[in-house]
Design an enzyme around this catalytic site. Structure first.
Site, PDB file in Angstrom:
ATOM      1  CG  HIS A  72      -2.182  -0.785   0.983  1.00 19.03           C
ATOM      2  ND1 HIS A  72      -3.345  -0.589   1.690  1.00 19.03           N
ATOM      3  CD2 HIS A  72      -2.460  -1.767   0.090  1.00 19.03           C
ATOM      4  CE1 HIS A  72      -4.277  -1.407   1.250  1.00 19.03           C
ATOM      5  NE2 HIS A  72      -3.768  -2.142   0.295  1.00 19.03           N
ATOM      6  CE1 TYR A 201      -5.193   3.990   8.756  1.00 15.45           C
ATOM      7  CE2 TYR A 201      -5.662   3.966  11.107  1.00 15.45           C
ATOM      8  CZ  TYR A 201      -4.960   3.477  10.022  1.00 15.45           C
ATOM      9  OH  TYR A 201      -4.024   2.481  10.207  1.00 15.45           O
ATOM     10  N   PRO A 293      -4.114   0.265  18.672  1.00 15.34           N
ATOM     11  CG  PRO A 293      -6.036  -0.892  18.065  1.00 15.34           C
ATOM     12  CD  PRO A 293      -5.348  -0.304  19.233  1.00 15.34           C
ATOM     13  CE  LYS A 297       4.400   3.003  13.428  1.00 15.21           C
ATOM     14  NZ  LYS A 297       4.453   2.509  12.068  1.00 15.21           N
ATOM     15  CE1 TYR A 384      -1.119   3.858   9.532  1.00 16.35           C
ATOM     16  CE2 TYR A 384       0.113   2.626   7.884  1.00 16.35           C
ATOM     17  CZ  TYR A 384      -1.013   2.787   8.676  1.00 16.35           C
ATOM     18  OH  TYR A 384      -2.028   1.860   8.625  1.00 16.35           O
TER      19      TYR A 384
END
Ligand code: RFL
Ligand code: PHB
Length: 391
Positions: A72, A201, A293, A297, A384
């Site tokens: 991704h 998100y 979550p 990580k 990220y």
């Protein structure tokens, strides 16, 4: 029985460590309290950082991940009904993440361990660790009612948050840092095609939602729910209805619903135990730290700890104690950055019932800044995809 390293726990931390040490010629045993089926039945993380992908290649277990995993290049933030893309590749000079479920990764690791004929004891009961403050630590356990003792050079405590290793350290030798959040995530797994090519998100006044996936045919969705909620009270229809309320019209139109194949509620917690070395026992992964979550990580930190630990142990057998002496400090530097990022993402994207109106407005301004500023987006992307190692 005698081995060089006794590994407690056959989650990702224990199994990756076992594989890395095996590659380096270090002899291990893995003791796991549960059955293999139980370990594989736990639906958990889904996003791997590039450095975790590289580590799995190094451990020799990357083939299926590369064949079936989904690289991704970014994520979408859905805020107030508007989408903002965080372009990882453009913002980080080419880095991306890999979507590959913890279940699949664990299966690959179990198979590699079995194929190499390495010692693994599932359903090891009453595991206890001894004398790790001396040069001759020991581990005891029972299997099928029979007691066993292992003599070893080192104990690797990879036994998760509720494990026995951290609990065996004298209280005055360990400091705990903790933050508990006033909500949990209700997760649903279904054999339906994902609503979008990338993860979404979503921040919404009814609560956070996340659209994730395991493959082109399997979706994973999450809803922020109060801790008082019970999973039995969430029919699939109720879940899908609530998810639709928190998404934009584009996602609602694209959402494919179907029967759940797993549904569970996980509380959110930030936790760090310091240090991570106690004489000849090391903690790694969830045994030493927990992240909410939101930043994806948890599994990645477990991989990064055992990367440091495997190198340190190999160095030890090569004649140097430098690696084991620096293990705790090196891990914690990286861990605290991931803890900060996960805490920050959680604060930014969730609805907090007790936040006062000023703090609420300040958070909205911060989010607006993050998505509209190159520096803000870069900070998010860099964290990220995973921060580099300092060695
Ligand atoms: P694990 O995976 O918990 O593995 C520890 C293993 O140790 C065993 N064990 C023992 N064995 C022998 N003797 C004992 N006394 C033992 N006590 C425990 C356990 O049975 C287990 O098999 O830890 P590890 O290897 O450090 O790996 C960490 C990751 O599993 C974890 O960080 C992530 O899965 C966290 N996490 C998530 N991370 C994400 O990035 N995204 C997610 O969506 C996500 N969902 C989750 C999660 C963690 C959860 N937990 C721990 C409750 C959902 C849940 C429910
Ligand atoms: C997941 O797919 O389970 C997942 C993905 C991203 C997260 C958390 C969980 O931040």
């Amino acid at each position: 029985m005698r081995v060089q390293v006794a590994i407690i726990g056959a989650g990702p931390a224990g199994l990756i460590l076992g594989q890395l040490l095996h590659k380096a010629g270090v002899d291990t045993i893995v003791l796991e309290a549960q059955t293999p089926e139980y370990v594989l039945g736990r639906i958990r993380a889904g996003v791997l950082e590039q450095v975790a992908v590289d580590l799995l290649d190094e451990a020799g277990v990357g083939a299926r991940m590369h064949a079936e995993g989904l690289p991704h290049k970014g994520i979408e933030l859905l805020i107030g009904g508007v989408r903002h893309r965080i372009d990882f590749v453009g913002l980080t000079g080419g880095k991306q993440v890999m979507i590959y479920g913890q279940t699949e990764l664990t299966r690959d690791l179990m198979e590699a361990r079995a194929a190499a004929g390495l010692k693994t004891v599932y359903e090891a009961k009453e595991v206890s660790v001894h004398d790790f403050d001396s040069d001759h630590p020991r581990v005891r356990y029972t299997k099928d009612g029979v007691g066993h003792e292992i003599e070893c050079d080192f104990i690797a405590g990879c036994d998760g948050f509720h494990g026995v290793c951290r609990a065996s350290v004298p209280q005055n030798a360990i400091a705990n840092f903790e933050r508990v959040y006033p909500f949990g995530w209700l997760g649903l797994l279904s054999d339906t095609s994902p609503v979008s090519e990338e993860l979404i998100y979503a921040k919404h006044e009814r609560g956070f939602a996340l659209c994730s996936m395991r493959s082109h045919f399997r979706s994973r969705y999450y809803l922020q729910v109060p801790l008082t909620e019970k999973v039995e009270e969430w029919s699939d229809d109720r879940f899908w209805d609530e998810l639709r309320r928190r998404l934009d019209s584009q996602a609602v139109a694209a959402l494919v619903t179907g029967p759940s194949i797993e549904k569970s509620i996980a509380p959110l917690r930030s936790f760090v135990a310091e240090p991570m070395r106690f004489g000849r026992m090391f903690l790694a992964g969830d045994a030493a730290h927990i992240v909410p979550p939101t930043g994806a990580k948890g599994l990645n930190l477990a991989a990064s700890d055992v990367r440091y630990l495997s190198r340190a142990l190999v160095e030890f057998y090569g004649g140097s104690s430098t690696g084991i002496n620096h293990y705790s400090a090196r891990c914690l530097r990286r861990i605290w950055k991931a803890e900060r990022f996960s805490w920050w993402m959680t604060n930014l994207l969730h609805f907090f019932p007790d936040t006062n109106s000023f703090d609420q407005k300040a958070l909205e301004a911060e989010l607006d800044y993050v998505v509209h500023s190159l520096a803000g987006r870069t900070m998010l992307a860099e964290n990220y995809v995973g921060l580099p190692f300092d060695d």
